[in-house]
Design a protein around this motif. Structure first.
Motif, PDB file in Angstrom:
ATOM      1  N   LYS A   2       0.827  -1.207   0.000  1.00  0.00           N
ATOM      2  CA  LYS A   2       0.000   0.000   0.000  1.00  0.00           C
ATOM      3  C   LYS A   2       0.859   1.254   0.000  1.00  0.00           C
ATOM      4  O   LYS A   2       1.793   1.391   0.798  1.00  0.00           O
ATOM      5  N   LEU A   3       0.532   2.162  -0.915  1.00  0.00           N
ATOM      6  CA  LEU A   3       1.195   3.474  -0.960  1.00  0.00           C
ATOM      7  C   LEU A   3       0.211   4.521  -0.462  1.00  0.00           C
ATOM      8  O   LEU A   3      -0.920   4.601  -0.942  1.00  0.00           O
ATOM      9  N   LEU A   4       0.656   5.294   0.510  1.00  0.00           N
ATOM     10  CA  LEU A   4      -0.152   6.408   1.010  1.00  0.00           C
ATOM     11  C   LEU A   4       0.546   7.709   0.650  1.00  0.00           C
ATOM     12  O   LEU A   4       1.723   7.904   0.962  1.00  0.00           O
ATOM     13  N   ALA A   5      -0.186   8.599  -0.022  1.00  0.00           N
ATOM     14  CA  ALA A   5       0.347   9.926  -0.359  1.00  0.00           C
ATOM     15  C   ALA A   5      -0.446  10.967   0.420  1.00  0.00           C
ATOM     16  O   ALA A   5      -1.674  10.893   0.497  1.00  0.00           O
ATOM     17  N   ILE A   6       0.267  11.929   1.001  1.00  0.00           N
ATOM     18  CA  ILE A   6      -0.379  12.976   1.804  1.00  0.00           C
ATOM     19  C   ILE A   6      -0.091  14.330   1.171  1.00  0.00           C
ATOM     20  O   ILE A   6       1.070  14.695   0.946  1.00  0.00           O
ATOM     21  N   ASN A   7      -1.161  15.072   0.881  1.00  0.00           N
ATOM     22  CA  ASN A   7      -1.033  16.372   0.221  1.00  0.00           C
ATOM     23  C   ASN A   7      -1.130  17.505   1.237  1.00  0.00           C
ATOM     24  O   ASN A   7      -2.142  17.665   1.909  1.00  0.00           O
ATOM     25  N   GLY A   8      -0.078  18.309   1.316  1.00  0.00           N
ATOM     26  CA  GLY A   8      -0.060  19.439   2.244  1.00  0.00           C
ATOM     27  C   GLY A   8      -0.510  20.742   1.622  1.00  0.00           C
ATOM     28  O   GLY A   8      -0.458  21.791   2.273  1.00  0.00           O
ATOM     29  N   SER A   9      -0.954  20.697   0.360  1.00  0.00           N
ATOM     30  CA  SER A   9      -1.476  21.934  -0.251  1.00  0.00           C
ATOM     31  C   SER A   9      -2.937  22.111   0.116  1.00  0.00           C
ATOM     32  O   SER A   9      -3.687  21.132   0.126  1.00  0.00           O
ATOM     33  N   LEU A  36      -4.692   8.742  -1.686  1.00  0.00           N
ATOM     34  CA  LEU A  36      -4.253  10.139  -1.581  1.00  0.00           C
ATOM     35  C   LEU A  36      -5.099  10.833  -0.520  1.00  0.00           C
ATOM     36  O   LEU A  36      -6.326  10.887  -0.641  1.00  0.00           O
ATOM     37  N   ALA A  37      -4.454  11.330   0.518  1.00  0.00           N
ATOM     38  CA  ALA A  37      -5.163  12.026   1.598  1.00  0.00           C
ATOM     39  C   ALA A  37      -4.788  13.504   1.546  1.00  0.00           C
ATOM     40  O   ALA A  37      -3.631  13.857   1.314  1.00  0.00           O
ATOM     41  N   HIS A  38      -5.786  14.345   1.752  1.00  0.00           N
ATOM     42  CA  HIS A  38      -5.560  15.794   1.715  1.00  0.00           C
ATOM     43  C   HIS A  38      -5.647  16.350   3.138  1.00  0.00           C
ATOM     44  O   HIS A  38      -6.695  16.258   3.775  1.00  0.00           O
ATOM     45  N   LEU A  39      -4.570  16.958   3.589  1.00  0.00           N
ATOM     46  CA  LEU A  39      -4.604  17.545   4.938  1.00  0.00           C
ATOM     47  C   LEU A  39      -5.658  18.642   5.023  1.00  0.00           C
ATOM     48  O   LEU A  39      -6.193  18.920   6.102  1.00  0.00           O
ATOM     49  N   ALA A  40      -5.984  19.248   3.867  1.00  0.00           N
ATOM     50  CA  ALA A  40      -6.986  20.310   3.853  1.00  0.00           C
ATOM     51  C   ALA A  40      -8.356  19.825   4.320  1.00  0.00           C
ATOM     52  O   ALA A  40      -9.201  20.628   4.729  1.00  0.00           O
ATOM     53  N   ASP A  41      -8.573  18.521   4.267  1.00  0.00           N
ATOM     54  CA  ASP A  41      -9.868  17.964   4.714  1.00  0.00           C
ATOM     55  C   ASP A  41      -9.927  17.776   6.223  1.00  0.00           C
ATOM     56  O   ASP A  41     -10.977  17.417   6.754  1.00  0.00           O
ATOM     57  N   LEU A  42      -8.792  17.939   6.889  1.00  0.00           N
ATOM     58  CA  LEU A  42      -8.718  17.550   8.304  1.00  0.00           C
ATOM     59  C   LEU A  42      -8.483  18.754   9.216  1.00  0.00           C
ATOM     60  O   LEU A  42      -7.753  19.678   8.858  1.00  0.00           O
ATOM     61  N   THR A  43      -9.090  18.689  10.389  1.00  0.00           N
ATOM     62  CA  THR A  43      -8.835  19.694  11.413  1.00  0.00           C
ATOM     63  C   THR A  43      -7.922  19.055  12.452  1.00  0.00           C
ATOM     64  O   THR A  43      -8.291  18.041  13.056  1.00  0.00           O
ATOM     65  N   MET A  93       9.317  26.982   3.203  1.00  0.00           N
ATOM     66  CA  MET A  93       9.122  25.835   4.094  1.00  0.00           C
ATOM     67  C   MET A  93       7.960  25.011   3.536  1.00  0.00           C
ATOM     68  O   MET A  93       7.216  25.496   2.697  1.00  0.00           O
ATOM     69  N   GLU A  94       7.785  23.806   4.069  1.00  0.00           N
ATOM     70  CA  GLU A  94       6.540  23.094   3.788  1.00  0.00           C
ATOM     71  C   GLU A  94       5.387  23.945   4.340  1.00  0.00           C
ATOM     72  O   GLU A  94       5.604  24.791   5.213  1.00  0.00           O
ATOM     73  N   THR A  95       4.168  23.692   3.868  1.00  0.00           N
ATOM     74  CA  THR A  95       3.018  24.426   4.408  1.00  0.00           C
ATOM     75  C   THR A  95       2.879  24.141   5.909  1.00  0.00           C
ATOM     76  O   THR A  95       3.360  23.112   6.405  1.00  0.00           O
ATOM     77  N   ALA A  96       2.180  25.026   6.586  1.00  0.00           N
ATOM     78  CA  ALA A  96       2.003  24.859   8.039  1.00  0.00           C
ATOM     79  C   ALA A  96       1.321  23.526   8.348  1.00  0.00           C
ATOM     80  O   ALA A  96       1.688  22.840   9.319  1.00  0.00           O
ATOM     81  N   SER A  97       0.349  23.132   7.530  1.00  0.00           N
ATOM     82  CA  SER A  97      -0.349  21.872   7.827  1.00  0.00           C
ATOM     83  C   SER A  97       0.585  20.684   7.608  1.00  0.00           C
ATOM     84  O   SER A  97       0.550  19.720   8.382  1.00  0.00           O
ATOM     85  N   MET A  98       1.446  20.748   6.580  1.00  0.00           N
ATOM     86  CA  MET A  98       2.392  19.635   6.394  1.00  0.00           C
ATOM     87  C   MET A  98       3.413  19.606   7.525  1.00  0.00           C
ATOM     88  O   MET A  98       3.788  18.539   8.005  1.00  0.00           O
ATOM     89  N   ARG A  99       3.854  20.780   7.965  1.00  0.00           N
ATOM     90  CA  ARG A  99       4.794  20.808   9.097  1.00  0.00           C
ATOM     91  C   ARG A  99       4.137  20.167  10.329  1.00  0.00           C
ATOM     92  O   ARG A  99       4.742  19.372  11.042  1.00  0.00           O
ATOM     93  N   ALA A 100       2.876  20.558  10.579  1.00  0.00           N
ATOM     94  CA  ALA A 100       2.171  20.020  11.754  1.00  0.00           C
ATOM     95  C   ALA A 100       2.047  18.500  11.637  1.00  0.00           C
ATOM     96  O   ALA A 100       2.241  17.764  12.612  1.00  0.00           O
ATOM     97  N   CYS A 101       1.736  18.041  10.426  1.00  0.00           N
ATOM     98  CA  CYS A 101       1.620  16.589  10.197  1.00  0.00           C
ATOM     99  C   CYS A 101       2.971  15.912  10.419  1.00  0.00           C
ATOM    100  O   CYS A 101       3.045  14.857  11.083  1.00  0.00           O
ATOM    101  N   MET A 102       4.037  16.505   9.904  1.00  0.00           N
ATOM    102  CA  MET A 102       5.367  15.897  10.063  1.00  0.00           C
ATOM    103  C   MET A 102       5.799  15.865  11.532  1.00  0.00           C
ATOM    104  O   MET A 102       6.439  14.909  11.983  1.00  0.00           O
ATOM    105  N   GLU A 103       5.437  16.901  12.275  1.00  0.00           N
ATOM    106  CA  GLU A 103       5.762  16.893  13.719  1.00  0.00           C
ATOM    107  C   GLU A 103       5.135  15.689  14.400  1.00  0.00           C
ATOM    108  O   GLU A 103       5.796  14.935  15.122  1.00  0.00           O
TER     109      GLU A 103
END
Ligand SMILES: Cc1cc2nc3c(=O)[nH]c(=O)nc-3n(C[C@H](O)[C@H](O)[C@H](O)COP(=O)(O)O)c2cc1C
Length: 213
Positions: A2-9, A36-43, A93-103
């Motif tokens: 399984k490949l999971l891709a996460i979009n920080g845009s 493909l998961a979009h961080l924009a969909d998540l709070t 930098m990566e977007t704030a949501s991608m940074r938060a996800c990476m943390e």
């Protein structure tokens, strides 16, 4: 597999999202499962430094204890064989949501001890996808090469050898005539989008296929 891709845009169907979509399709062309998961969909929040992931006697050892809409995605990232993170550059930098996800993704696995390896599950492969306005030859002048190298190092420390796909000089908006955009050579950008971006989409597809092979 399984490949999971996460979009920080925040934009699901623009440059970053389109490249990630191709990576997923490339993986699926080889019989792998792709998502493909979009961080924009998540709070969700970034790491709150509660340290529950570092308490060997606690229930959350090695796993983020924060419960919010990122939690199921962290679980999927834990289980995926191949992990791909994609983000536009926002102020180099990566977007704030991608940074938060990476943390949250990486800190849960980090141990402050030399006696044990990180608690992350090793993966078959990993990749980072970056899109940006600047041209590739100008990346270093804005420190973007350092950010890419640092995040690649993070992926390799926790998961697997990490490939990097860069997409520079992107088409940022659909209709440039609506905005003041003299900072960029807009005709050159549009030409690049017509001629080079389709090739980058092909590279993304090939990358997806390679990552699961
Ligand atoms: C808030 C913001 C900050 C940006 N900062 C940068 C930057 O520092 N360097 C750069 O090259 N592009 C920057 N850009 C442009 C985006 O990285 C670029 O257009 C990217 O391809 C957009 O990705 P998307 O189409 O997937 O949303 C910025 C865009 C926004 C909205």
């Amino acid at each position: 597999m399984k490949l999971l891709a996460i979009n920080g845009s925040p934009r699901k169907k623009m440059n970053t999202g389109s490249l990630l979509e191709k990576i997923v399709k490339g993986a699926m062309s080889k019989g792998a499962e792709g998502e493909l998961a979009h961080l924009a969909d998540l709070t969700f929040k970034g790491c709150i430094s509660c340290f529950r992931c570092k308490d060997p006697l606690g229930r959350s050892y090695g796993r983020c204890a924060v419960r919010d809409e990122l939690t199921p995605l962290l679980r999927k990232a834990h289980e995926a064989d191949v992990l791909v993170l994609g983000s536009p550059f926002y102020f180099s930098m990566e977007t704030a949501s991608m940074r938060a996800c990476m943390e949250r993704l990486c800190f849960q696995y980090l141990l402050y001890t030399t006696k044990k390896p990180p608690l992350s599950p090793r993966k078959k492969a990993a990749a980072l996808v970056y899109t940006m306005n600047v041209r590739e030859e100008d990346m270093a002048a804005y420190g973007k090469d350092v950010v890419v190298a640092r995040s690649k190092g993070l992926m390799e420390r926790f998961f697997a050898p990490c490939e990097v796909l860069l997409c520079c000089d992107t088409k940022q908006v659909k209709d440039y005539s609506r905005y003041e955009f003299d900072f960029f050579d807009v005709p050159a950008k549009l030409k690049r989008h017509e001629e080079v971006f389709p090739k980058e989409l092909e590279l993304a597809y090939a990358l997806g296929a390679r990552l699961v092979s």
